[in-house]
Design a protein around this motif. Structure first.
Motif, PDB file in Angstrom:
ATOM      1  N   LEU A 381       0.824  -1.209   0.000  1.00 55.25           N
ATOM      2  CA  LEU A 381       0.000   0.000   0.000  1.00 55.25           C
ATOM      3  C   LEU A 381       0.855   1.255   0.000  1.00 55.25           C
ATOM      4  O   LEU A 381       0.525   2.249  -0.658  1.00 55.25           O
ATOM      5  N   GLY A 382       1.972   1.223   0.729  1.00 58.00           N
ATOM      6  CA  GLY A 382       2.863   2.376   0.741  1.00 58.00           C
ATOM      7  C   GLY A 382       3.452   2.666  -0.624  1.00 58.00           C
ATOM      8  O   GLY A 382       3.509   3.820  -1.067  1.00 58.00           O
ATOM      9  N   ALA A 383       3.886   1.609  -1.321  1.00 57.18           N
ATOM     10  CA  ALA A 383       4.452   1.785  -2.660  1.00 57.18           C
ATOM     11  C   ALA A 383       3.393   2.289  -3.637  1.00 57.18           C
ATOM     12  O   ALA A 383       3.667   3.141  -4.495  1.00 57.18           O
ATOM     13  N   TYR A 384       2.180   1.781  -3.512  1.00 53.90           N
ATOM     14  CA  TYR A 384       1.092   2.228  -4.383  1.00 53.90           C
ATOM     15  C   TYR A 384       0.783   3.704  -4.153  1.00 53.90           C
ATOM     16  O   TYR A 384       0.562   4.479  -5.097  1.00 53.90           O
ATOM     17  N   GLY A 385       0.793   4.126  -2.887  1.00 53.59           N
ATOM     18  CA  GLY A 385       0.550   5.526  -2.575  1.00 53.59           C
ATOM     19  C   GLY A 385       1.604   6.442  -3.162  1.00 53.59           C
ATOM     20  O   GLY A 385       1.292   7.518  -3.695  1.00 53.59           O
ATOM     21  N   GLU A 386       2.876   6.037  -3.089  1.00 51.09           N
ATOM     22  CA  GLU A 386       3.949   6.838  -3.671  1.00 51.09           C
ATOM     23  C   GLU A 386       3.789   6.946  -5.182  1.00 51.09           C
ATOM     24  O   GLU A 386       4.019   8.005  -5.773  1.00 51.09           O
ATOM     25  N   ALA A 387       3.397   5.842  -5.813  1.00 53.28           N
ATOM     26  CA  ALA A 387       3.205   5.862  -7.267  1.00 53.28           C
ATOM     27  C   ALA A 387       2.047   6.779  -7.647  1.00 53.28           C
ATOM     28  O   ALA A 387       2.118   7.518  -8.636  1.00 53.28           O
ATOM     29  N   LEU A 388       0.963   6.744  -6.873  1.00 51.22           N
ATOM     30  CA  LEU A 388      -0.186   7.606  -7.153  1.00 51.22           C
ATOM     31  C   LEU A 388       0.168   9.080  -6.988  1.00 51.22           C
ATOM     32  O   LEU A 388      -0.365   9.935  -7.701  1.00 51.22           O
ATOM     33  N   ARG A 389       1.034   9.370  -6.059  1.00 48.82           N
ATOM     34  CA  ARG A 389       1.436  10.755  -5.875  1.00 48.82           C
ATOM     35  C   ARG A 389       2.157  11.278  -7.119  1.00 48.82           C
ATOM     36  O   ARG A 389       2.014  12.453  -7.483  1.00 48.82           O
ATOM     37  N   ALA A 390       2.897  10.405  -7.780  1.00 47.00           N
ATOM     38  CA  ALA A 390       3.617  10.814  -8.990  1.00 47.00           C
ATOM     39  C   ALA A 390       2.730  10.782 -10.232  1.00 47.00           C
ATOM     40  O   ALA A 390       2.903  11.583 -11.148  1.00 47.00           O
ATOM     41  N   ASP A 391       1.774   9.834 -10.267  1.00 45.01           N
ATOM     42  CA  ASP A 391       0.890   9.682 -11.431  1.00 45.01           C
ATOM     43  C   ASP A 391      -0.527   9.465 -10.928  1.00 45.01           C
ATOM     44  O   ASP A 391      -0.938   8.335 -10.672  1.00 45.01           O
ATOM     45  N   PRO A 392      -1.315  10.527 -10.745  1.00 46.71           N
ATOM     46  CA  PRO A 392      -2.661  10.385 -10.169  1.00 46.71           C
ATOM     47  C   PRO A 392      -3.633   9.615 -11.048  1.00 46.71           C
ATOM     48  O   PRO A 392      -4.711   9.236 -10.571  1.00 46.71           O
ATOM     49  N   TRP A 393      -3.292   9.381 -12.316  1.00 48.22           N
ATOM     50  CA  TRP A 393      -4.184   8.623 -13.213  1.00 48.22           C
ATOM     51  C   TRP A 393      -3.816   7.137 -13.265  1.00 48.22           C
ATOM     52  O   TRP A 393      -4.388   6.382 -14.042  1.00 48.22           O
ATOM     53  N   LEU A 394      -2.891   6.726 -12.442  1.00 48.52           N
ATOM     54  CA  LEU A 394      -2.446   5.337 -12.441  1.00 48.52           C
ATOM     55  C   LEU A 394      -3.605   4.422 -12.068  1.00 48.52           C
ATOM     56  O   LEU A 394      -4.200   4.552 -10.991  1.00 48.52           O
ATOM     57  N   ASP A 395      -3.958   3.493 -12.955  1.00 43.04           N
ATOM     58  CA  ASP A 395      -5.103   2.632 -12.689  1.00 43.04           C
ATOM     59  C   ASP A 395      -4.711   1.269 -12.143  1.00 43.04           C
ATOM     60  O   ASP A 395      -5.581   0.518 -11.690  1.00 43.04           O
ATOM     61  N   GLU A 396      -3.438   0.913 -12.183  1.00 46.48           N
ATOM     62  CA  GLU A 396      -3.004  -0.348 -11.595  1.00 46.48           C
ATOM     63  C   GLU A 396      -1.535  -0.259 -11.231  1.00 46.48           C
ATOM     64  O   GLU A 396      -0.742   0.415 -11.891  1.00 46.48           O
ATOM     65  N   TRP A 397      -1.183  -0.979 -10.175  1.00 44.30           N
ATOM     66  CA  TRP A 397       0.188  -0.989  -9.684  1.00 44.30           C
ATOM     67  C   TRP A 397       0.589  -2.444  -9.432  1.00 44.30           C
ATOM     68  O   TRP A 397      -0.098  -3.165  -8.714  1.00 44.30           O
ATOM     69  N   PRO A 398       1.703  -2.917 -10.036  1.00 41.00           N
ATOM     70  CA  PRO A 398       2.078  -4.320  -9.885  1.00 41.00           C
ATOM     71  C   PRO A 398       2.616  -4.608  -8.481  1.00 41.00           C
ATOM     72  O   PRO A 398       3.461  -3.878  -7.968  1.00 41.00           O
ATOM     73  N   VAL A 399       2.120  -5.683  -7.893  1.00 40.22           N
ATOM     74  CA  VAL A 399       2.497  -6.032  -6.523  1.00 40.22           C
ATOM     75  C   VAL A 399       2.645  -7.545  -6.405  1.00 40.22           C
ATOM     76  O   VAL A 399       1.794  -8.301  -6.901  1.00 40.22           O
ATOM     77  N   VAL A 400       3.727  -7.979  -5.751  1.00 40.64           N
ATOM     78  CA  VAL A 400       3.876  -9.391  -5.368  1.00 40.64           C
ATOM     79  C   VAL A 400       3.671  -9.458  -3.863  1.00 40.64           C
ATOM     80  O   VAL A 400       4.466  -8.925  -3.088  1.00 40.64           O
ATOM     81  N   LEU A 401       2.580 -10.072  -3.454  1.00 40.89           N
ATOM     82  CA  LEU A 401       2.238 -10.199  -2.041  1.00 40.89           C
ATOM     83  C   LEU A 401       2.677 -11.547  -1.492  1.00 40.89           C
ATOM     84  O   LEU A 401       2.541 -12.570  -2.176  1.00 40.89           O
ATOM     85  N   GLY A 402       3.138 -11.545  -0.266  1.00 35.13           N
ATOM     86  CA  GLY A 402       3.462 -12.821   0.349  1.00 35.13           C
ATOM     87  C   GLY A 402       4.242 -12.668   1.646  1.00 35.13           C
ATOM     88  O   GLY A 402       4.900 -11.643   1.867  1.00 35.13           O
ATOM     89  N   PRO A 403       4.136 -13.691   2.486  1.00 35.55           N
ATOM     90  CA  PRO A 403       3.165 -14.788   2.370  1.00 35.55           C
ATOM     91  C   PRO A 403       1.773 -14.326   2.793  1.00 35.55           C
ATOM     92  O   PRO A 403       1.618 -13.646   3.796  1.00 35.55           O
ATOM     93  N   VAL A 404       0.786 -14.694   1.990  1.00 31.72           N
ATOM     94  CA  VAL A 404      -0.602 -14.312   2.268  1.00 31.72           C
ATOM     95  C   VAL A 404      -1.501 -15.538   2.161  1.00 31.72           C
ATOM     96  O   VAL A 404      -1.143 -16.542   1.525  1.00 31.72           O
ATOM     97  N   VAL A 405      -2.668 -15.411   2.782  1.00 31.50           N
ATOM     98  CA  VAL A 405      -3.658 -16.493   2.747  1.00 31.50           C
ATOM     99  C   VAL A 405      -4.955 -15.921   2.188  1.00 31.50           C
ATOM    100  O   VAL A 405      -5.460 -14.905   2.696  1.00 31.50           O
ATOM    101  N   PRO A 406      -5.523 -16.526   1.128  1.00 31.41           N
ATOM    102  CA  PRO A 406      -6.819 -16.064   0.624  1.00 31.41           C
ATOM    103  C   PRO A 406      -7.930 -16.430   1.599  1.00 31.41           C
ATOM    104  O   PRO A 406      -8.036 -17.581   2.039  1.00 31.41           O
ATOM    105  N   VAL A 407      -8.757 -15.437   1.942  1.00 34.16           N
ATOM    106  CA  VAL A 407      -9.803 -15.643   2.947  1.00 34.16           C
ATOM    107  C   VAL A 407     -11.134 -15.143   2.400  1.00 34.16           C
ATOM    108  O   VAL A 407     -11.256 -13.962   2.045  1.00 34.16           O
ATOM    109  N   PRO A 408     -12.153 -16.009   2.315  1.00 32.78           N
ATOM    110  CA  PRO A 408     -13.476 -15.544   1.900  1.00 32.78           C
ATOM    111  C   PRO A 408     -14.166 -14.818   3.058  1.00 32.78           C
ATOM    112  O   PRO A 408     -14.046 -15.208   4.223  1.00 32.78           O
ATOM    113  N   THR A 409     -14.869 -13.726   2.739  1.00 31.20           N
ATOM    114  CA  THR A 409     -15.616 -12.980   3.739  1.00 31.20           C
ATOM    115  C   THR A 409     -17.034 -12.768   3.245  1.00 31.20           C
ATOM    116  O   THR A 409     -17.384 -13.154   2.123  1.00 31.20           O
ATOM    117  N   ALA A 410     -17.835 -12.122   4.064  1.00 27.92           N
ATOM    118  CA  ALA A 410     -19.226 -11.867   3.682  1.00 27.92           C
ATOM    119  C   ALA A 410     -19.313 -10.921   2.495  1.00 27.92           C
ATOM    120  O   ALA A 410     -20.291 -10.953   1.730  1.00 27.92           O
TER     121      ALA A 410
END
Length: 476
Positions: A381-410
């Motif tokens: 999220l921090g990296a995405y925020g920095e990128a948005l500050r430089a390019d406010p029209w940025l519609d996607e930011w590449p991210v490798v997350l891990g280790p994470v667990v997919p969790v279904p919610t309501a």
């Protein structure tokens, strides 16, 4: 010849399939039965260029490393079809690139997939070293010529003054279009967004057409999106205001482009619709790295199929986005195997946050990959925020997350930090994708590494790696 280390797994071959039907059909052809005249060769010289030594040794002598020529692994064969004449199929494994005499408009077609599956089986597949036939050499020579033209910048125009006047006229048209668009946005806000309806959709479609007349295709595309938002969901007034605000910022940015920093000015020009010449980009500075292919996704955008390939530099850690386009009914030719590492040079398009790049020379065949380095949710999220500050029209930011667990919610799915208390919601527009259940199956409740794109609506998972199978990424 021995190329065991370069062979791909069946999963990596099928990751190139443009759709599920091609994957199924290619799998059926991945057996020796329908094939004849198969062979493989490292390098492939044009007809008559093999010299006294001939064969593989001579082919290695042609071309620069990574260019169409020396060190390139070629696989070919004849596949029996419904007619009398078998289909000629050849694959440049290094690029990869494909050619088949079948009438399919897909890249790669089922015959190319079947041939690669046959090759991936090693000796059991029966694809052994052989002298390339002339039709393979001719195709290779054509690719060499195309690559040379692609890297050659445009010749100087005959009349620079006339070219400058054309550029000035276009800049003037775009500026007039941006000013008109900004006025239309102000009028829309003044009349109230909650009352937007069918008449407003017609107006935005007309404005989009005027932006095309103004030679601002980027503004036209964005304006067309405004036409479909009213009435598209319970929160549509909020989304309409968000999109109009960004479009207003872009229009004002172009009108004041001369006063912007160089990178931001380049971003504005690109978003408005100005393009960069690939040959000119590749003639300038390039970035060579060992690029891990993170994902490859196709999407239908109007009359075009757009292929998005995300890469991550193993040495520099830079992300890059390659785009390929296919006309109506055709899949893009640009294709890279997900999970493999490609030693190549890229030229980035100018911008405040350079992501899109042009693919330059490749140096050798793709190699086995590994699980990419990952970050926790907070860092992403921090990296995405920095990128948005430089390019406010940025519609996607590449991210490798891990280790994470997919969790279904309501309210959908989340990717939760396995070693923390943070989580990222999955973009609600992606909740109907079967890839989410595939991700849950890969995880089985245990931590995994996931690559995807992060936007203001959430995270879109694209590829997953399990610690139990680090060399076999799963496309989502």
């Amino acid at each position: 010849m021995e190329d065991t280390e370069q062979r791909w797994s069946a999963e990596q071959v099928l990751a190139l399939a443009p759709d599920a039907a091609s994957s199924k059909a290619g799998t059926k052809l991945g057996v020796p039965g329908p094939w004849s005249g198969t062979g493989l060769s490292e390098g492939c010289a044009p007809p008559g260029a093999e010299g006294p030594a001939g064969g593989v040794a001579a082919a290695r002598a042609g071309g620069e490393d990574g260019e169409p020529g020396g060190g390139v692994l070629m696989v070919w064969g004849l596949c029996a079809g419904s007619g009398k004449t078998p289909y000629r199929t050849v694959v440049d494994v290094t690029a990869p690139a494909f050619k088949c005499s079948c009438p399919s408009r897909k890249f790669p077609c089922k015959h190319a997939l079947g041939l690669l599956l046959l090759w991936s089986q090693g000796r059991e597949g029966g694809v052994a070293g052989a002298e390339p036939p002339d039709w393979v050499r001719e195709w290779r020579a054509g690719r060499q010529a195309t690559a040379t033209r692609r890297r050659t910048p445009r010749a100087e125009v005959a009349d620079p003054a006339a070219a400058r006047r054309r550029a000035e006229r276009r800049a003037s048209r775009v500026a007039a279009g941006a000013a008109e668009l900004d006025q239309r946005l102000a009028d829309s806000l003044r009349s109230g967004l909650a009352s937007a309806g069918h008449e407003d959709r017609r107006i935005w479609q007309e404005v989009a057409a005027r932006m095309m007349d103004a030679q601002a295709p980027g503004l036209a595309s964005w304006t067309r999106e405004l036409a479909v938002i009213p009435g598209s969901g319970g929160d549509w007034p909020t989304r309409l205001l968000e999109e109009q605000s960004l479009l207003h910022l872009l229009a004002r940015g172009y009108l004041g482009c001369d006063g912007l920093p160089e990178g931001l000015a380049a971003t504005v020009r690109t978003r408005v619709g100005f393009t960069a010449d690939t040959a000119e980009l590749l003639a300038g500075p390039t970035v060579r790295d060992r690029w891990l292919v993170l994902s490859q996704q196709d999407a239908l955008e109007g009359q075009l199929t757009t292929r998005r390939i995300w890469l991550l530099g193993a040495e520099r850690g830079r992300a890059a986005l390659l785009l390929g386009f296919g006309a109506t009914g055709r899949t893009p030719e640009l294709s890279l195997p997900v999970g493999r590492i490609v030693d190549a040079e890229l030229a980035y398009h100018p911008g405040a946050v350079p992501l899109r790049a042009a693919l330059g020379p490749q140096h050798g065949a793709p190699e086995p990959g590994r699980i990419p380095p990952a970050v926790a949710v907070g860092e992403a999220l921090g990296a995405y925020g920095e990128a948005l500050r430089a390019d406010p029209w940025l519609d996607e930011w590449p991210v490798v997350l891990g280790p994470v667990v997919p969790v279904p919610t309501a309210n959908g799915w989340q990717l939760a930090d396995a070693e923390g208390d943070s989580a990222l919601p999955v973009d609600p527009r992606r909740l109907d994708r079967p890839g989410l259940w595939r991700l849950a199956a890969v995880s089985g409740g245990t931590p995994v590494t996931v690559f995807g794109s992060l936007g203001h609506r959430g995270f879109t998972p694209l590829t997953a790696w399990s610690p139990q199978a680090p060399g076999d990424p799963v496309r989502l």
